[in-house]
Design an enzyme around this catalytic site. Structure first.
Site, PDB file in Angstrom:
ATOM      1  N   GLY A 209      48.707  22.104   2.318  1.00 56.71           N
ATOM      2  CA  GLY A 209      47.545  22.473   3.253  1.00 56.71           C
ATOM      3  C   GLY A 209      46.801  21.193   3.791  1.00 56.71           C
ATOM      4  N   ASN A 210      45.637  21.336   3.934  1.00 56.27           N
ATOM      5  CA  ASN A 210      44.756  19.982   4.630  1.00 56.27           C
ATOM      6  C   ASN A 210      43.352  20.452   4.211  1.00 56.27           C
ATOM      7  OD1 ASN A 210      43.614  21.173   6.920  1.00 56.27           O
ATOM      8  ND2 ASN A 210      45.693  21.369   7.644  1.00 56.27           N
ATOM      9  N   HIS A 211      42.516  19.383   4.917  1.00 59.43           N
ATOM     10  CA  HIS A 211      41.083  19.473   4.430  1.00 59.43           C
ATOM     11  C   HIS A 211      40.250  20.277   5.455  1.00 59.43           C
ATOM     12  CE1 HIS A 211      41.777  16.815   1.004  1.00 59.43           C
ATOM     13  NE2 HIS A 211      42.306  15.886   1.769  1.00 59.43           N
ATOM     14  N   SER A 212      40.814  20.787   6.518  1.00 61.04           N
ATOM     15  CA  SER A 212      40.071  21.506   7.248  1.00 61.04           C
ATOM     16  C   SER A 212      38.896  22.733   6.784  1.00 61.04           C
ATOM     17  CB  SER A 212      40.877  22.078   8.521  1.00 61.04           C
ATOM     18  OG  SER A 212      40.079  22.854   9.331  1.00 61.04           O
ATOM     19  N   ALA A 277      43.475  22.955  12.191  1.00 58.99           N
ATOM     20  CA  ALA A 277      44.268  21.760  11.681  1.00 58.99           C
ATOM     21  C   ALA A 277      45.760  22.353  11.058  1.00 58.99           C
ATOM     22  CB  ALA A 277      43.703  20.956  10.749  1.00 58.99           C
TER      23      ALA A 277
END
Ligand code: PMT
Length: 401
Positions: A209-212, A277
């Site tokens: 995943g990512n930090h959004s 994102a």
């Protein structure tokens, strides 16, 4: 739509700035609005109910009262009557009560019962306003969808100089009048917004995943709704929540699901904003059981994900307006402009991880907008809600130029 003939409910709490409520009532009445006033008991120490009742041409309420049927419901009736409620001045105590639902007076009980948009204009002394508890209360109240009219700077009742003065009545009137003006400006528009991260499963317990956080996309959805648009928000996993009669929200996990939701009924949208994102790759296979630790190294084979904005850009019709986002760490302007062209956006919003307070997670953002027409608009660091407002203003301008 204008403020004329609108029902405005003014809540006045006990601050020295309560005297400005008289000017505010006069301005609302002069603008053609119907005004009713609720005062806290403390507010009556600063200005008399008779003054506000004379100016508003209506009785002023300070206590819960019973209706003809003997029911204790005036807070509900007032809340339902209002097209817009404004609490000005809102003291520190009132902010705290509003934020935490502590309804020990008519003003707060009516706020809790109101179904209409609510504006809150705080007023308090310098250090009190700067206290983290007040900042937190205002954040909570904003997160409930209330509109905050920031206090202004200048000389305060204590003699100190700084931020804390109730906004001038003319500025409060302008904010409220603008609300009615913009409330219907997108009422014939359908808007698609993607928001948040995607989670690409590795096995039943892990993902890439990512930090959004979704804050930017949700702020855009709130702004579109406040302009009267019908919104489809396709959201990756976030802790945020939002509800509105004109909002459809589809919660997804992975890029493919986000694409499926965004591409359905794609022809119906007038405007698409891709704030999500999205992971460019996903694991080629998803293990059915939790992968066990073995040896030192581990490789995960990856497959490209669908590029949602690129795919939908290929079938975009000339009347549809597409806004992309670009989160960059280097060659920011060049990368953003190349995405603008490649993905057939009409505008791209660049945010850089190199700018303090911008990008992932923050409540603020600093962005530069690049348009197909070669125009460029650089915005200063401000709350994501304000950035969303500026983006919609820019879209409107760009469509009409
Ligand atoms: O959610 P927050 O914490 O508030 O943070 C906001 C944000 C930083 C996530 C947001 O402002 C932002 O910049 N979103 C886009 C981030 C990004 O990944 O951009 P990109 O350069 O990878 O992609 C360019 C555009 O194509 C974006 O509009 C993206 O949504 C879209 N895209 C990208 C890949 C893909 N597979 N599908 C897409 O639709």
């Amino acid at each position: 739509m204008s403020i004329k003939d609108k029902n405005i409910l003014l809540g006045v709490s006990g601050s020295i700035a309560a005297y400005k409520a008289a000017l505010l009532v006069r301005l609302f009445v002069k603008a053609g609005a119907n005004v009713q006033v609720i005062m806290s008991e403390d507010a009556t120490q600063f200005i008399t109910p008779l003054t506000l009742s004379t100016l508003s041409k209506n009785p002023v309420y300070t206590k819960f009262i019973k209706n003809n049927a003997g029911e204790w419901v005036n807070h509900v009736e007032l809340g339902l009557w209002a097209d817009l409620m404004i609490i000005a001045p809102a003291t520190g105590k009132t902010l705290s009560s509003l934020a935490h639902g502590y309804s020990d007076n008519l003003l707060v009980a009516t706020y809790l019962s109101a179904r209409c948009p609510v504006y809150i204009a705080p007023a308090m002394d310098l250090d009190m306003y700067l206290h983290p508890s007040q900042k937190r209360n205002l954040e909570i109240l904003s997160s409930y969808g209330n509109h905050i009219i920031e206090p202004e700077s200048g000389e305060l009742a204590s003699g100190l100089d700084g931020k804390g003065r109730l906004a001038e009545p003319e500025n409060i009137l302008e904010a409220v009048a603008n609300f009615f003006k913009t409330a219907s400006s997108w009422s014939d528009k359908k808007v698609l917004i993607t928001a948040g991260p995607t989670h690409e499963a590795i096995d039943p317990v892990r993902f890439i995943g990512n930090h959004s956080s979704g804050k930017m996309g949700y702020a855009l959805a709130e702004e579109a709704l406040s302009r009267g648009a019908t919104v489809h928000l396709v959201s990756g996993p976030t802790s945020l929540s939002i509800a509105h009669p004109n909002l459809k929200i589809t919660k997804v996990q992975a890029a493919q699901e986000m694409y499926n939701a965004a591409s359905e009924h794609f022809d119906d949208y007038d405007c698409m904003i891709y704030a999500a994102a999205v992971a460019d790759y996903r694991p080629s296979t998803v293990a059915t059981e939790k992968i066990k630790k073995k040896g030192a190294d581990m490789q995960i084979a990856m497959t490209p994900n669908v590029d949602i904005a690129l795919s939908l850009g290929k079938i975009k019709k000339p009347h549809q307006y597409a806004v992309g986002f670009a989160l960059e760490t280097e060659n920011e302007a060049l990368n953003a402009q190349s995405k603008l062209e490649r993905k057939n956006f009409d505008c791209i919003v660049l945010n850089s991880l190199r700018t303090e307070g911008a990008g992932f997670q923050h409540d603020t953002n600093q962005v530069t907008l690049y348009f197909k027409s070669n125009k460029k608009l650089e915005l200063e660091l401000k709350s994501k809600r304000e950035i969303a407002k500026d983006i919609f203003d820019a879209i409107e301008q760009s469509i009409h130029s």
